[in-house]
Design a protein around this motif. Structure first.
Motif, PDB file in Angstrom:
ATOM      1  N   ALA A 428      19.734  19.114 -26.762  1.00 31.98           N
ATOM      2  CA  ALA A 428      20.178  20.463 -27.123  1.00 31.98           C
ATOM      3  C   ALA A 428      21.609  20.474 -27.631  1.00 31.98           C
ATOM      4  O   ALA A 428      21.989  21.368 -28.391  1.00 31.98           O
ATOM      5  CB  ALA A 428      20.040  21.395 -25.918  1.00 31.98           C
ATOM      6  N   ARG A 429      22.423  19.554 -27.198  1.00 28.18           N
ATOM      7  CA  ARG A 429      23.850  19.588 -27.537  1.00 28.18           C
ATOM      8  C   ARG A 429      24.095  19.674 -29.051  1.00 28.18           C
ATOM      9  O   ARG A 429      24.794  20.588 -29.519  1.00 28.18           O
ATOM     10  CB  ARG A 429      24.550  18.382 -26.928  1.00 28.18           C
ATOM     11  N   PRO A 430      23.547  18.772 -29.864  1.00 31.50           N
ATOM     12  CA  PRO A 430      23.809  18.895 -31.309  1.00 31.50           C
ATOM     13  C   PRO A 430      23.218  20.158 -31.911  1.00 31.50           C
ATOM     14  O   PRO A 430      23.773  20.721 -32.865  1.00 31.50           O
ATOM     15  CB  PRO A 430      23.155  17.637 -31.888  1.00 31.50           C
ATOM     16  N   MET A 431      22.101  20.653 -31.390  1.00 33.75           N
ATOM     17  CA  MET A 431      21.489  21.863 -31.935  1.00 33.75           C
ATOM     18  C   MET A 431      22.383  23.071 -31.696  1.00 33.75           C
ATOM     19  O   MET A 431      22.542  23.940 -32.559  1.00 33.75           O
ATOM     20  CB  MET A 431      20.100  22.078 -31.303  1.00 33.75           C
ATOM     21  N   VAL A 432      22.982  23.148 -30.501  1.00 32.28           N
ATOM     22  CA  VAL A 432      23.869  24.263 -30.192  1.00 32.28           C
ATOM     23  C   VAL A 432      25.148  24.167 -31.007  1.00 32.28           C
ATOM     24  O   VAL A 432      25.661  25.166 -31.548  1.00 32.28           O
ATOM     25  CB  VAL A 432      24.167  24.293 -28.678  1.00 32.28           C
ATOM     26  N   THR A 437      19.386  26.870 -33.185  1.00 36.97           N
ATOM     27  CA  THR A 437      18.728  26.890 -31.872  1.00 36.97           C
ATOM     28  C   THR A 437      17.319  27.471 -31.919  1.00 36.97           C
ATOM     29  O   THR A 437      16.718  27.723 -30.880  1.00 36.97           O
ATOM     30  CB  THR A 437      19.576  27.707 -30.873  1.00 36.97           C
ATOM     31  N   GLU A 438      16.784  27.723 -33.117  1.00 31.19           N
ATOM     32  CA  GLU A 438      15.458  28.334 -33.199  1.00 31.19           C
ATOM     33  C   GLU A 438      14.405  27.435 -32.548  1.00 31.19           C
ATOM     34  O   GLU A 438      13.556  27.889 -31.764  1.00 31.19           O
ATOM     35  CB  GLU A 438      15.073  28.617 -34.668  1.00 31.19           C
ATOM     36  N   LEU A 439      14.439  26.169 -32.885  1.00 33.22           N
ATOM     37  CA  LEU A 439      13.469  25.244 -32.308  1.00 33.22           C
ATOM     38  C   LEU A 439      13.681  25.089 -30.809  1.00 33.22           C
ATOM     39  O   LEU A 439      12.728  25.012 -30.031  1.00 33.22           O
ATOM     40  CB  LEU A 439      13.582  23.885 -33.004  1.00 33.22           C
TER      41      LEU A 439
END
Length: 1663
Positions: A428-432, A437-439
């Motif tokens: 989750a870190r790189p997505m945030v 963050t949709e996925l």
């Protein structure tokens, strides 16, 4: 050997006969119970053996045909009499009955609730078997091919679609197997010729479920998957079929039974010869071993994953695979299979190393997807750890391929798994960070990731998503904070209640109040759900003005607890807040008195202060408080007044009552009476009555005494009550009290009533009648001429007093006519008539009653009193004839009374009266009168006729001085008895009286002297009694004569009695006369102890039972040979136990002769066993072998053990060989020094105990080759391994021990225990080999154990190696630091420390490096510095004064913006004079003590550093300090910048004043300026100030200061600009005045502002 075998128990040792241990009699359904039908055909018993406790419960007289125990419960299924019955043995009750009309061939439990039943024709399933209404369903027909065969096993697949019935048939004398395989889907059967065993099993492997069916044909085993199918017909599991060739030990052997282990996924096949073959579920033979010396006919899966089996010799064995060695054995043969086993059974020894190796091979080969799938498969206990994820993260990316970590996550999520918490954070870190963050949101909603507080914090800028995460992660405080921020207070409370979270609640309530939210409902919910302390809620509400809501909450709490004492604090709180805010409500609550448990004094005080006096009076309890409100009790209820008065204390209350009574008694009469009633327990009643009596207050006295009568009655109280009642005219009340009261001074009251002129005499009559003052009453009334009153008293009030009244009147010489009239009133009362007779008789006036009595008799009266009185009158008058006639004919008089009356007057009349009495009460008086007057013949006839045992006992008692006279008369009159019962009673009385001589005289008169004259002479009981009495008297000659004469007596009983009385010849004579030969010889043997006479008698009668009795006596007398001769003549084999006891050990020949005879008549284990022992002792081994070769039931095990204990080893060997008991046979070989044979026997026994014995014996004998063979078998058992090593060590055979262990490893037995033990031995005796051994086998040793050993032996390198592999990196690091010379190595230490997590160990390592390896400190800190508290780390370095050494580390980690790191780096930069770097540091990383650093730099000698202080002040917003620092160093432009940035008007004005008034101006650096330069500096700063801060200054102030200090020219530009701005604004205002149209934007803004405050048109009607 990869099979572990344990003998659980021996059925024969539990008392179960060996012949009962057969397939037909023994049932084994699980490893909990065994059921055995044991006994003979005539009487069968059911034995239930609990395999856990090894206890046996036996149920005798078992009637059912078969019985099987439930697989887990103490429930038995029974069959027989066309019925299947299921019984609960614990509850002792029947569960169900099910009709079954077919003969059951075999049945078994298929699961907890289903019975499979194979009958002669069909197969049935009984489902819901444990319910009261089971269902019996026919599954299929039994094939004709196996109908005549013996069914051996039955199994069914999980879905009951496949059924397998295996049977054994006879073909030309040879046993052949047949299996019927039935498929329900096609309703078809197939016969498998030669198939001897079948079974089913279900297990899960590699995510798939397998439903397997297997059967064996010869040595071929076939395995099928009969589970769900794919559309193409193939099994869904992917496994179709496997055929395995079984390694049978011999051509004659064949598989007999099988079971499937779900735990291991293996088939356990047991052959007829007792060999276990273990086959993998997919068809690979894994191992085999012999588990029993006899055929195993029944097996079942065991809870440990193996099987439990029963052998024909009664041995119950538990066999399973050896977890420690199985995997190693398989790995050496088939590595792929070993890998599959490791995954399927991860608990197997070496499984983890196999899995780890397989994982690393995949990872190193770049197959990251399979490696990730493997990690997921092993779970968190295996490879799915942070370390594994870190391994993927660190792996460099291969060009053209996705990163390894991405493959890791893709594999996990594609497999449908859920990411763990640490995995979720990393993905989750790189997505945030990228805002994508949709996925992630989709994963969160579908539970693809693990939610945590850390994840929620990462998503804090997305409120809804963060809330979802916090909810799933149960981060309660974060959920509360988010919901409160959103104003969703109801949801907050509901959530907290649901999850039982009570933190942050005060904060929440404040937020609700501040937001004007639903205060009432939120506060109530907080209290109801126990989320907040109630009083804390109330205090918060009251403080905010919500009193009504606070009261409602408290009242709800009080009601919920039913107003009990637990709510005291709530009650006090509720009253207090309402007294203070709403007194009326408080008064209403107090008046209703619904609250009982509050602080009364506190509330009373508050009521007094609030002028609530009535409530205060109710609540106050101290005398001083109460006295103020009790002085004027006008409107007080009496009971309330009394209660309050009494609360002052008895003494004070009495004083108050007297004071009020003295003031105005009649005004406060009710209150005073109530108070006096309350004082009764504390004051003397007379004193209380005196208060009213002294004041003639009869009404008050009446009320008080009325209360006293109920509560404290005394005679004085009753008297005063009567007195006051008389004064008030309450005559009826006086009469009632006199009738009911228990406290009356009768003479005192009588005197008062006689003196008082009452309108009626009823009170006086009541008193005198009750207290027996009738004499005084009659005298009073007769003297007052109240004759009618006397008559009424006798006739109406109490007729029972008539005798007393008559007696009083007679004593007063009253008129006889009046007395007669009084008597006439009670003439019909029999009892009173008797008393009147007594009264008149005592006064010689009874004659007046005779006529009355005769009249009553003539009228038909039957009362006893009348008739007895008339009898006494006749006797007293001397009319004897009339008296005799009356006594004989009259039935209604009292015989005892009249007879006693006659005793002294006429004894014959007394006898006449007593003898006619119907009961027993006159018997003793009759005996007494006949004794006194010597009338014994009358007495004897009376005794015979009465037949009273008690009367006979009294007359025949030894202490009766008249007994002899009575006995003589009885002997004379008894022959004339009319009935046998009269004779019998008399004889029994003589017997009980123990007068044998008189009894014999009596009996001889009846029996002998009356021969032919009386029927009693031949009476059997009398003859028995005559003989018995003579026997007891010891008259042997007389008895012999009786025996000759008498014929009708009980010979057996009389002979027994004669023997008991030691008249042995009499007893023998009687037995002989009546043909009782056995009893006769017993007299000769037992009583006369004449063996010779007994032998002569036995020869004369020649009866077997007589010979047996003689033999027993001879045996007891030690005549063993003669006894055996007699037993042989009797052919009596039943006495073998007695013969055994007597004949051993000195008469073995006689014993052998007896036992050989006994074997011809009895088939008994003891006889055969003892005969074997006799042959062994006498050395007849050939005859022993001949005996054992033929049919026998000898207990050869116990016989062999006995011979072994007696040193008869050859005989013992013969017996143990006969029963194939290899364990005992091995022991016997050892005793004969046959060591090779002992090892061979131990191998066949396959028993740990046997191997142990043989091993020890071989070691002791120096036979190390055989000892090593034994040792190889023992070292696979951990317990035996320890004992064996100790044994070798005790013998100091170290080299032999090491050789044993090393060869054990070479022999493919390298279990964890063996490798660990070898390491321990190396540590003790060969330390040079230890480290190499550990490196080679580190995955297969017990590291924890070796750590202790190495620590004790101070082997530090080895200890570090062990700690590292045991993942105790902290301990490894400590050892390295404590023993650096031996254990420390920089690379190894770095690797260890990289895994250390405890900060204290890391900090210790820092100290260690600072002391010993300064050059490596930065490398160390770069490696582990992030794991510790940086403050502690810097403190340690500072303490040693070596901060500069870690400059490289500090520079590298400052980006983390840690305060202590920032401070340390700033310190180093100052010390190194790096100004630019320092300025960059303080402006970029502001997490440090800026105030302190600014103060330090402000005093620095270099201007550049002082300039940085100003920068810090600006960052802190300390504009004044910044400006002052600038002014001190001549940095006037910077000072103006500080003022402009501050936006502080006052600071700008103060600076203006400083500029125009300052006389000292300096250059940059602080050097003073000359006058001209100073003026220029002043003017420049002033212009700059006006330019930058003009809007912060008032124009008039600037003009004034400029004019005063002659600086108008300097400020002129500012003035021009200001005038221009003012002029422009005025022009704009004028334009607005001329055209006043409202600006739309302004109107909209106003409307919005209005709506924001709630003033809008709507449903509420605001216009």
């Amino acid at each position: 050997m990869a099979v572990s075998v344990e003998e659980r128990l021996q059925l024969t040792s539990l008392g179960i006969k060996s012949e009962s241990i057969r397939f037909q009699n023994v049932s084994l359904q699980s490893d909990k119970y065994i059921s055995v039908r044991d006994g003979t055909d005539g009487q069968m018993n059911l034995s239930i053996v609990d395999l856990g406790t090894q206890e046996t419960n036996t149920f005798p007289n078992f009637k059912a045909d078969t019985a099987i125990m439930h697989v887990s419960k103490k429930v038995v299924a029974l069959s027989g009499s066309s019925m299947i019955q299921i019984m609960d043995l614990d509850e002792r009750k029947k569960i169900s009955n099910t009709p079954m009309n077919e003969q059951i061939s075999l049945w078994r439990w298929l699961d907890e609730d289903t019975l499979g039943v194979v009958t002669t024709n069909s197969v049935y399933h009984l489902t819901d078997a444990m319910s009261a209404n089971p269902k019996l369903r026919r599954m299929c027909a039994r094939s004709d091919a196996i109908k005549q065969a013996a069914v051996m096993s039955y199994s069914a697949s999980h879905d009951r679609q496949w059924l397998a019935i295996s049977a054994m048939a006879s073909d030309q004398g040879r046993a052949v197997g047949k299996t019927q395989l039935y498929f329900k889907g096609r309703d078809a059967s197939q016969i498998l010729d030669g198939a001897t065993a079948s079974g089913t099993g279900t297990t899960t492997h590699d995510g798939k479920t397998f439903h397997l069916l297997s059967f064996v044909n010869g040595d071929q085993m076939t395995i099928l998957d009969v589970g769900p199918k794919n559309p193409d017909g193939t099994p869904a599991s992917g496994f179709q079929r496997a055929v395995v060739k079984l390694p049978l030990p011999s051509p004659e052997d064949f598989p007999l039974t099988m079971a499937f282990s779900s735990r291991y996924g293996m088939w356990f096949v047991v052959t007829k010869g007792g060999v276990l073959i273990v086959v993998d579920m997919f068809g690979t033979v894994l191992t085999s071993a012999r588990i029993a010396s006899a055929p195993v006919f029944a097996i079942t899966p065991a809870s440990n994953g193996g099987i439990v089996g029963i052998a024909m010799d009664g041995a119950v064995v538990n066999a399973t695979v050896d977890d420690a060695v199985l995997l190693d054995n398989v790995r050496r043969v088939d590595a792929d299979l070993a890998t599959k086993l490791a995954f399927r059974c991860p608990w197997l020894g070496g499984a983890r190393s196999v899995i780890d190796g397989f994982f690393m091979s995949l990872f190193q080969a770049g197959d990251y997807a399979k490696a990730a799938a493997l990690a997921m498969r092993t779970g968190t206990e295996g490879l799915r750890t942070r370390e594994t994820l870190s391994l993927f993260q660190r792996q460099p990316q291969t060009p053209g391929q996705p990163p390894a970590v991405l493959t890791y996550f893709q594999t996990l999520m594609q497999a449908g798994g859920k990411l763990l918490d640490f995995e979720t954070i990393e993905i989750a870190r790189p997505m945030v960070e990228q805002g994508k963050t949709e996925l992630l949101e989709q994963w969160i909603q579908t539970d693809k990731v693990t939610c945590s507080e850390t994840l929620g914090n990462m998503l804090s800028n997305q409120s809804a998503l963060a809330l979802t995460v916090f909810l799933k992660a149960q981060a309660h405080h974060r959920v509360v904070e988010l919901l409160a921020e959103r104003g969703e207070f109801e949801k907050v409370v509901a959530y907290c209640s649901r999850v039982n979270y009570s933190g942050d609640m005060p904060w929440l309530l404040d937020r609700v109040i501040a937001a004007r939210g639903p205060v009432q409902s939120i506060a109530s919910k907080l209290v109801q759900d126990k989320l907040m302390e109630p009083h804390a809620v109330v205090d918060t509400l009251v403080a905010a003005g919500f009193v009504r809501e606070a009261t409602a909450i408290l009242l709800d709490l009080i009601k919920a607890a039913n107003y009990d004492e637990t709510t005291a604090a709530h009650q006090t709180k509720m009253l207090a807040i309402n007294i203070q805010t709403n007194p009326d409500i408080a008064a209403s609550i107090l008046d209703r008195q619904i609250l009982k448990h509050f602080d009364r004094h506190a509330i009373a005080t508050m009521c007094e202060r609030a002028h609530m006096s009535l409530q205060a009076a109710r609540l106050f309890e101290t005398p001083a408080d109460l006295r103020r409100v009790l002085l004027a009790p006008d409107d007080m209820v009496p009971d309330f007044f009394a209660e309050k008065v009494m609360s002052l204390g008895p003494e004070n209350a009495m004083d108050l009552v007297l004071e009020i009574a003295g003031r105005n008694m009649h005004a406060y009469m009710p209150q005073l009476v109530a108070a006096c009633c309350a004082l009764v327990p504390y004051q003397d009643a007379n004193n209380l009555m005196a208060i009213f009596d002294d004041r003639q207050a009869h009404d008050g006295l009446y009320q008080l005494t009325s209360f006293l009568l109920r509560s404290h009655p005394t005679e004085d109280v009753t008297y005063k009550y009567i007195e006051s009642a008389v004064h008030l005219g309450h005559v009826q009340e006086v009469e009632r009290v006199l009738r009911t009261s228990e406290h009356i001074d009768a003479p005192r009251v009588k005197a008062f009533l006689m003196q008082t002129d009452l309108s009626t005499t009823l009170p006086l009559v009541t008193l005198c009648d009750r207290f027996n003052l009738v004499h005084e009453l009659v005298e009073f009334m007769y003297q007052r001429k109240l004759r009618r009153g006397i008559e009424n008293y006798v006739s109406t009030y109490n007729p029972r007093r008539a005798p007393e009244v008559v007696a009083t009147l007679l004593d007063m010489e009253a008129d006889e006519t009046f007395v007669s009239e009084i008597c006439a009133h009670v003439a019909d009362n029999t009892e009173l008539t008797a008393e009147l007779v007594t009264v008149t008789a005592e006064r010689n006036r009874a004659a007046i009653l005779r006529a009355t009595l005769e009249q009553r008799v003539a009228s038909g009266s039957r009362d006893t009193v009348t008739h007895s009185a008339l009898a006494r009158i006749l006797i007293e008058a001397g009319e004897k004839e009339a008296a005799v006639e009356f006594l004989e004919s009259n039935q209604f008089y009292d015989h005892l009374e009249v007879g006693t009356f006659c005793v002294k007057r006429d004894p014959h009349l007394a006898i006449l009266a007593f003898s006619n009495a119907p009961g027993t009460e006159c018997e003793v008086p009759l005996i007494q009168v006949t004794n006194a007057n010597a009338l014994f013949k009358h007495q004897a006839r009376f005794l015979v006729e009465r037949q009273s045992d008690a009367l006979w006992a009294m007359v025949l008692a030894p202490d009766n001085e008249y007994r002899e006279d009575a006995v003589q008369q009885v002997i004379q009159v008894l022959p004339d008895a009319k009935t046998p019962e009269q004779v019998s009673t008399a004889v029994k009385a003589f017997m009980k009286a123990d007068i044998p001589d008189d009894l014999i005289a009596l009996l001889e008169r009846i029996v002998l002297e009356s021969q032919g004259k009386s029927d009693f002479a031949s009476h059997a009981s009398l003859q028995n009694l005559l003989v018995l009495t003579a026997i007891k008297t010891g008259a042997e000659e007389r008895v012999m004569n009786y025996i000759q004469v008498l014929t009708n007596f009980d010979g057996a009983e009389m002979a027994s009695i004669a023997v008991d009385t030691e008249l042995f010849d009499v007893g023998f004579a009687i037995y002989s006369k009546f043909g009782l030969h056995v009893e006769a010889i017993r007299v000769l043997i037992k009583n006369k102890a004449d063996i010779d006479a007994a032998a002569t008698f036995a020869a004369e009668v020649d009866v077997p039972k007589v010979w047996s009795a003689l033999a027993a006596a001879q045996l007891e007398a030690g005549l063993v040979t003669e006894a055996v001769d007699s037993y042989v003549k009797a052919q009596d084999a039943k006495a073998y136990e007695t013969v055994l006891a007597a004949a051993k050990p000195d008469h073995l020949d006689d014993l052998q002769r007896y036992l050989e005879m006994a074997r011809q008549h009895l088939r008994d284990t003891t006889i055969d066993t003892e005969l074997c022992h006799v042959l062994a002792v006498t050395g007849q081994l050939d005859k022993l072998r001949e005996l054992l070769a033929g049919p026998n039931v000898a207990r050869l095990q116990s016989a062999g053990e006995l011979c072994y204990s007696e040193g008869l080893y050859e005989a013992a060997k013969v017996m143990f060989q006969a029963i194939s008991n290899q364990g005992w046979l091995a022991d016997t070989h050892l005793q004969l020094h046959e060591y090779e044979d002992a090892v061979d026997a131990a191998r066949k026994a396959s028993s740990v105990q046997t191997w142990r014995k043989v091993s020890r014996a071989c070691i002791d004998a120096g036979r190390f080759e055989e000892a090593t063979l034994c040792g190889h078998q023992l070292i696979t058992n951990s317990d035996e391994l320890v004992d064996l090593i100790e044994y070798y060590e005790d013998k100091d055979l170290i080299s032999e021990l090491i050789e044993l262990l090393e060869t054990g490893i070479a022999a493919q037995r390298a279990s964890i225990e063996i490798l660990t033990s070898l390491a321990v031995v190396y540590s003790k005796y060969a330390p040079d080999k230890l480290l190499d051994h550990l490196k080679a086998h580190i995955r297969q040793v017990n590291i924890a154990k070796l750590i202790k050993v190495c620590k004790a032996n101070e082997q530090w390198p080895e200890l570090v190696f062990l700690y590292g592999n045991y993942e105790e990196y902290e301990n490894a690091a400590i050892v390295c630091m404590e023993h650096p010379d031996e254990a420390w190595d920089s690379k190894r230490f770095a690797l260890i420390l990289d895994n250390v997590t405890k900060p204290d160990v890391i900090l210790r390592a820092v100290k260690f490096y600072l002391d010993a390896h300064e050059d490596l400190i930065v490398d160390l800190l770069m490696l582990v510095g992030a794991k510790v508290d940086q403050a502690k780390l810097i403190a340690i370095v500072r303490e040693q004064g070596k901060l500069p050494l870690i400059r490289g580390y500090v520079d590298n980690v400052q980006e983390r913006d840690i305060a202590v790191i920032n401070s340390a780096r700033n310190e180093l930069l100052i010390a190194d004079g790096e100004v630019d770097a320092l300025e960059a540091s303080v402006t970029t990383y502001r997490n440090f003590d800026q105030q302190a650093l600014a103060a330090e730099l402000k005093q620095h000698e270099e201007l550049d550093f002082r300039r940085i202080a100003v920068v810090i002040y600006q960052q802190l917003g300390q504009w004044v300090d910044g400006a002052e620092a600038c002014k001190a160093d001549g940095m006037y432009d910077v000072a103006v910048d500080c003022i402009a940035d501050s936006k502080d008007d006052a600071l700008a004005t103060a600076t203006l004043e400083w500029v125009v008034n300052n006389d000292t101006w300096v250059a940059e650096g602080g050097e003073p300026l000359e006058a001209e330069a100073a003026d220029a500096a002043r003017d420049g700063m002033l212009q700059s100030l006006l330019l930058r801060c003009g809007s912060m200054l008032e124009p008039h102030v600037v003009i004034e200061q400029a004019w005063r200090h002659k600086l108008t020219d300097v400020v002129m530009p500012y003035l021009i600009l200001t005038v221009k701005q003012v002029t422009g604004r005025l022009a704009e205002l004028e334009a607005r005045v001329k055209s006043p149209e409202p600006a739309p934007k302004a109107a909209a803004t106003a409307e919005a502002d209005s709506n924001a405050f709630g003033f809008f048109q709507g449903a509420d009607g605001f216009q």
